[in-house]
Design a protein around this motif. Structure first.
Motif, PDB file in Angstrom:
ATOM      1  N   ASP A  94     123.577  80.136 -26.716  1.00  0.00           N
ATOM      2  CA  ASP A  94     122.700  78.743 -27.248  1.00  0.00           C
ATOM      3  C   ASP A  94     122.055  79.042 -28.631  1.00  0.00           C
ATOM      4  OD1 ASP A  94     123.203  77.565 -24.774  1.00  0.00           O
ATOM      5  OD2 ASP A  94     121.307  78.152 -23.924  1.00  0.00           O
ATOM      6  N   LEU A  95     121.417  80.360 -28.902  1.00  0.00           N
ATOM      7  CA  LEU A  95     121.000  80.397 -30.070  1.00  0.00           C
ATOM      8  C   LEU A  95     122.015  80.338 -31.188  1.00  0.00           C
ATOM      9  CD1 LEU A  95     118.577  81.159 -31.800  1.00  0.00           C
ATOM     10  CD2 LEU A  95     118.874  83.489 -31.345  1.00  0.00           C
ATOM     11  N   GLN A  96     123.222  81.000 -31.010  1.00  0.00           N
ATOM     12  CA  GLN A  96     124.158  81.005 -31.976  1.00  0.00           C
ATOM     13  C   GLN A  96     124.940  79.493 -32.170  1.00  0.00           C
ATOM     14  OE1 GLN A  96     125.610  83.504 -33.801  1.00  0.00           O
ATOM     15  NE2 GLN A  96     126.259  81.992 -34.917  1.00  0.00           N
ATOM     16  N   ASP A 100     124.386  77.498 -35.951  1.00  0.00           N
ATOM     17  CA  ASP A 100     125.684  77.013 -36.537  1.00  0.00           C
ATOM     18  C   ASP A 100     125.508  75.471 -37.158  1.00  0.00           C
ATOM     19  OD1 ASP A 100     127.088  79.387 -36.111  1.00  0.00           O
ATOM     20  OD2 ASP A 100     128.090  78.473 -34.356  1.00  0.00           O
ATOM     21  N   ILE A 101     124.401  75.061 -36.644  1.00  0.00           N
ATOM     22  CA  ILE A 101     123.850  73.406 -37.153  1.00  0.00           C
ATOM     23  C   ILE A 101     123.631  73.587 -38.617  1.00  0.00           C
ATOM     24  CG2 ILE A 101     122.612  71.488 -36.705  1.00  0.00           C
ATOM     25  CD1 ILE A 101     122.626  72.213 -33.779  1.00  0.00           C
ATOM     26  N   ASP A 102     123.729  72.432 -39.444  1.00  0.00           N
ATOM     27  CA  ASP A 102     123.140  72.428 -40.723  1.00  0.00           C
ATOM     28  C   ASP A 102     121.939  71.705 -40.732  1.00  0.00           C
ATOM     29  OD1 ASP A 102     122.690  72.023 -43.320  1.00  0.00           O
ATOM     30  OD2 ASP A 102     124.447  70.807 -43.686  1.00  0.00           O
ATOM     31  N   PHE A 109     115.052  70.660 -41.582  1.00  0.00           N
ATOM     32  CA  PHE A 109     115.176  69.710 -40.242  1.00  0.00           C
ATOM     33  C   PHE A 109     115.124  70.576 -38.901  1.00  0.00           C
ATOM     34  CE2 PHE A 109     117.222  67.345 -43.503  1.00  0.00           C
ATOM     35  CZ  PHE A 109     116.420  66.094 -43.418  1.00  0.00           C
ATOM     36  N   LEU A 110     115.110  71.761 -39.281  1.00  0.00           N
ATOM     37  CA  LEU A 110     115.086  72.895 -37.848  1.00  0.00           C
ATOM     38  C   LEU A 110     114.166  72.495 -37.081  1.00  0.00           C
ATOM     39  CD1 LEU A 110     116.217  75.508 -36.470  1.00  0.00           C
ATOM     40  CD2 LEU A 110     114.636  76.554 -37.806  1.00  0.00           C
ATOM     41  N   PHE A 111     113.018  71.920 -37.318  1.00  0.00           N
ATOM     42  CA  PHE A 111     111.885  71.594 -36.225  1.00  0.00           C
ATOM     43  C   PHE A 111     111.973  70.656 -35.373  1.00  0.00           C
ATOM     44  CE2 PHE A 111     110.725  68.276 -38.954  1.00  0.00           C
ATOM     45  CZ  PHE A 111     110.102  67.629 -38.306  1.00  0.00           C
TER      46      PHE A 111
END
Length: 225
Positions: A94-96, A100-102, A109-111
């Protein structure tokens, strides 16, 4: 064959009894010609001893009981380790996928990943979970998927201006539901509007301060948001 016959046998070659028609042979002489058969009884006793009768050492040996307990404990621990290993592997997977998302040039935008935002429009409740999925739930309780995370739309001026969610629930007209989410600059993060301009094709207005950063960068202004 009766039990008495199993216990006793007459020598097959002896004809003494056949010749005793005149009762001239004494009982002692007859007994001398009869031999007990113990083979079957000994075999049965041997089988019982091998399996261990109740109260014997094989069933009450404390060392054997201790070994059984240790084996059970080891089996239980092994199962726990295997389950923990599978859980860790799933978490790593799941972490991988998340990595892999931009999330933008500065990961701004990670939060949004892991957050969900809701908006009720008439009889429907819409839920937007950025980088994951979008759902529509009616007051009757029926929930349908309006798409799962696909990609950034990447318009020419601003790559991080629109999100594409695709492969939602099948539409009665054919194809599957999809949603385009437009990010707008605002002081708070919230889902502002939902529209369905064409059947099973949705558009959403999603406001968030982090959407201001790409705009400010284009203007040559750096902002700590």
């Amino acid at each position: 064959m009766s039990r008495e016959c199993q216990a006793l046998a007459v020598k097959p070659e002896n004809t003494l009894l056949n010749n005793n028609k005149d009762a001239s042979i004494s009982p002692d002489e007859v007994k001398a010609e009869v031999v007990p058969v113990h083979g079957e009884e000994q075999d049965e006793a041997g089988i019982k001893d091998a399996h261990g009768a109740p109260g014997t050492m094989s069933s009450e040996d404390p060392h054997l009981k201790a070994a059984d307990r240790v084996a059970e404990w080891e089996a239980t621990n092994l199962k726990k380790v295997e389950e923990a290993y599978e859980t860790v592997n799933m978490e790593i997977s799941d972490l991988q996928k998340k990595l892999d998302i931009d999330y933008g040039t500065d990961w701004e935008f990670l939060f949004l990943n892991g957050q969900c935002y809701k908006l009720k429009v008439y009889e429907y409740l819409y839920t937007l979970c950025p980088f994951n999925h979008i759902t529509q739930k009616s007051t009757a309780g029926t929930e349908v998927s309006l798409g799962v995370w696909g990609m950034w739309a990447e318009p020419e001026k601003n790559r991080y201006n629109q999100m594409i969610f695709e492969n939602g629930e099948p539409c009665w007209q054919g194809g599957s539901r999809s949603t385009t989410v437009t990010l707008t600059c605002g002081t708070e993060t919230a889902l502002r509007s939902v529209k369905e301009p064409s059947k099973c094709q949705y558009i959403m207005d999603f406001q968030t301060p982090v959407a201001c950063q790409p705009v400010l960068k284009q203007r040559g202004v750096h902002s700590e948001l």
